[in-house]
Scaffold this motif. Structure first.
Motif, PDB file in Angstrom:
ATOM      1  N   ALA A   4       3.428 -28.455  10.800  1.00  0.00           N
ATOM      2  CA  ALA A   4       3.606 -27.005  10.696  1.00  0.00           C
ATOM      3  C   ALA A   4       3.082 -26.556   9.342  1.00  0.00           C
ATOM      4  CB  ALA A   4       5.073 -26.601  10.844  1.00  0.00           C
ATOM      5  N   TYR A  30       3.899 -23.603   6.375  1.00  0.00           N
ATOM      6  CA  TYR A  30       4.763 -22.544   5.872  1.00  0.00           C
ATOM      7  C   TYR A  30       3.972 -21.746   4.838  1.00  0.00           C
ATOM      8  CZ  TYR A  30       9.113 -24.178   7.989  1.00  0.00           C
ATOM      9  OH  TYR A  30      10.097 -24.520   8.884  1.00  0.00           O
ATOM     10  N   LYS A  83      -4.831 -20.532  12.663  1.00  0.00           N
ATOM     11  CA  LYS A  83      -3.984 -20.549  13.857  1.00  0.00           C
ATOM     12  C   LYS A  83      -4.510 -21.481  14.956  1.00  0.00           C
ATOM     13  CE  LYS A  83      -0.273 -18.971  15.899  1.00  0.00           C
ATOM     14  NZ  LYS A  83       1.071 -19.277  15.366  1.00  0.00           N
ATOM     15  N   LYS A 120      -0.220 -25.386  14.758  1.00  0.00           N
ATOM     16  CA  LYS A 120       0.896 -24.611  15.294  1.00  0.00           C
ATOM     17  C   LYS A 120       2.158 -25.401  15.043  1.00  0.00           C
ATOM     18  CE  LYS A 120      -1.847 -22.380  18.916  1.00  0.00           C
ATOM     19  NZ  LYS A 120      -2.004 -22.144  20.359  1.00  0.00           N
ATOM     20  N   PRO A 121       3.237 -24.779  14.630  1.00  0.00           N
ATOM     21  CA  PRO A 121       3.338 -23.354  14.317  1.00  0.00           C
ATOM     22  C   PRO A 121       2.968 -23.039  12.863  1.00  0.00           C
ATOM     23  CG  PRO A 121       5.470 -24.383  14.132  1.00  0.00           C
ATOM     24  CD  PRO A 121       4.520 -25.476  14.570  1.00  0.00           C
ATOM     25  N   ARG A 159       4.568 -20.714   9.957  1.00  0.00           N
ATOM     26  CA  ARG A 159       5.795 -19.969   9.677  1.00  0.00           C
ATOM     27  C   ARG A 159       5.725 -19.375   8.274  1.00  0.00           C
ATOM     28  NH1 ARG A 159       8.382 -25.048  11.917  1.00  0.00           N
ATOM     29  NH2 ARG A 159       8.823 -24.602  14.099  1.00  0.00           N
ATOM     30  N   ASP A 207       4.618 -17.688  13.800  1.00  0.00           N
ATOM     31  CA  ASP A 207       5.789 -18.134  14.549  1.00  0.00           C
ATOM     32  C   ASP A 207       6.919 -17.125  14.335  1.00  0.00           C
ATOM     33  OD1 ASP A 207       6.859 -20.273  16.186  1.00  0.00           O
ATOM     34  OD2 ASP A 207       8.213 -20.664  14.524  1.00  0.00           O
TER      35      ASP A 207
END
Length: 323
Positions: free
Chosen positions: A63, A65, A88, A92-93, A95, A122
């Motif tokens: 992920a 962040y 993107k 994924k995701p 955040r 997300d």
């Protein structure tokens, strides 16, 4: 990052954003000439292309962040939106840590662009204050209120020893703003407090250090730029009142147990004053009068009760979000 690593039992790697121009002259010229839509479109495409440079560094991540303050604004906001939309397809995701967004942001970035970029992350997004939450919901983007991650440092802050050799009656001013405005307003504030023990504290020397040094030298007062957040907390623990419009200055003053006067010329500081319910706040630095600061000192216990309650509430909410 160490707090998140300890809480989640996972490792985090820091990956910088693509190199950007802090003040892109060509695009700003287009805006001034009345072509903001063209400026946005060209700059957005350029930053999407530059963002592809970091794909090899993040393509294997579980992920991403997005770590940022209130930088979903202006051209920096375009950097952020372009970067996350470019990444993107590869990760994924994606955040966000709890963040702020200024109510004026949609004026330049447009609601459609914000919905495209932020809405592709997300969900729900994590707004760190009530003003930002309202902005996101006005854009029809799913969001929830999650406190600033600095609250996670509360136990560490409690163990920091007060800085020795300091005058406990001193008033600490930690304000920021554009250099020209900061120079004028801070100069006026220092004059109003002449004869009282004051100290100027910058939480970002790169941004404010030159102005602080200039004013401190002219008035023969102390100024400082603590090297770590622990040093800042240690200074705050020996203060009559902390006056600041810096969000993390406000939070760390609360963690230090110092009575704080929020200066609400920044939306993040205004949101802090609303959420804590502290009995005193100033609309801007020009409104910081000695009488107002003395009122904060006089109501010290009431102020500390508000910030302690806010600290504990935020800590619990942040823990629930992390775990």
């Amino acid at each position: 990052m160490s707090a998140f690593t300890a809480a989640l039992g996972r490792s985090f790697d820091l990956v910088d954003m693509p190199i950007r121009e802090q003040r892109p002259p060509f695009w700003r010229w287009l805006v001034r000439r009345g072509f903001p839509a063209l400026a946005r479109a060209l700059y957005f495409r350029l930053m999407q292309f530059r963002a592809l440079r970091i794909v090899p560094h993040v393509s294997g991540a579980a992920a991403i962040y997005c770590e940022n303050g209130d930088q979903w604004n202006g051209f920096v906001g375009l950097d952020m939106l372009a970067t996350v939309t470019a990444l993107k397809p590869f990760v994924k995701p994606i955040r966000t840590f709890p963040f702020s967004i200024n109510p004026a942001t949609p004026d330049f970035l447009t609601p459609a662009l914000l919905r495209r970029g932020l809405g592709g992350l997300d969900l729900p997004l994590t707004a760190r204050d009530v003003i930002s939450l309202e902005v996101l919901r006005s854009l029809d983007i799913e969001a929830r209120l999650v406190p600033d991650c600095v609250h996670w440092l509360a136990p560490v802050a409690a163990a920091v020893a007060p800085m020795s050799g300091r005058d406990p009656e001193r008033i600490l001013i930690a304000a920021t703003g554009t250099p020209s405005k900061l120079r004028t307003t801070l100069e006026a504030a220092v004059r109003r407090f002449e004869g009282r023990p004051i100290c100027l504290v910058t939480t970002c020397e790169r941004e404010d250090g030159a102005v602080y040094a200039e004013i401190a030298a002219r008035h023969g007062i102390e100024w400082m730029a603590p090297m770590t957040w622990q040093d800042l907390v240690a200074e705050f623990k020996v203060a009559r009142v902390v006056v600041t419009n810096r969000l993390h200055g406000l939070i760390l003053a609360g963690l230090a147990g110092a009575p704080v006067l929020p200066v609400c010329d920044r939306k993040k500081a205004e949101a802090y004053a609303i959420e804590t319910g502290v009995p005193h706040a100033a609309r801007d630095l020009d409104a910081v009068e000695p009488e107002l600061v003395e009122a904060v000192a006089r109501d010290r216990e009431a102020v500390l009760a508000c910030t302690a309650r806010y600290r504990d509430t935020c800590r619990a909410a942040l823990e629930a979000w992390l775990l």
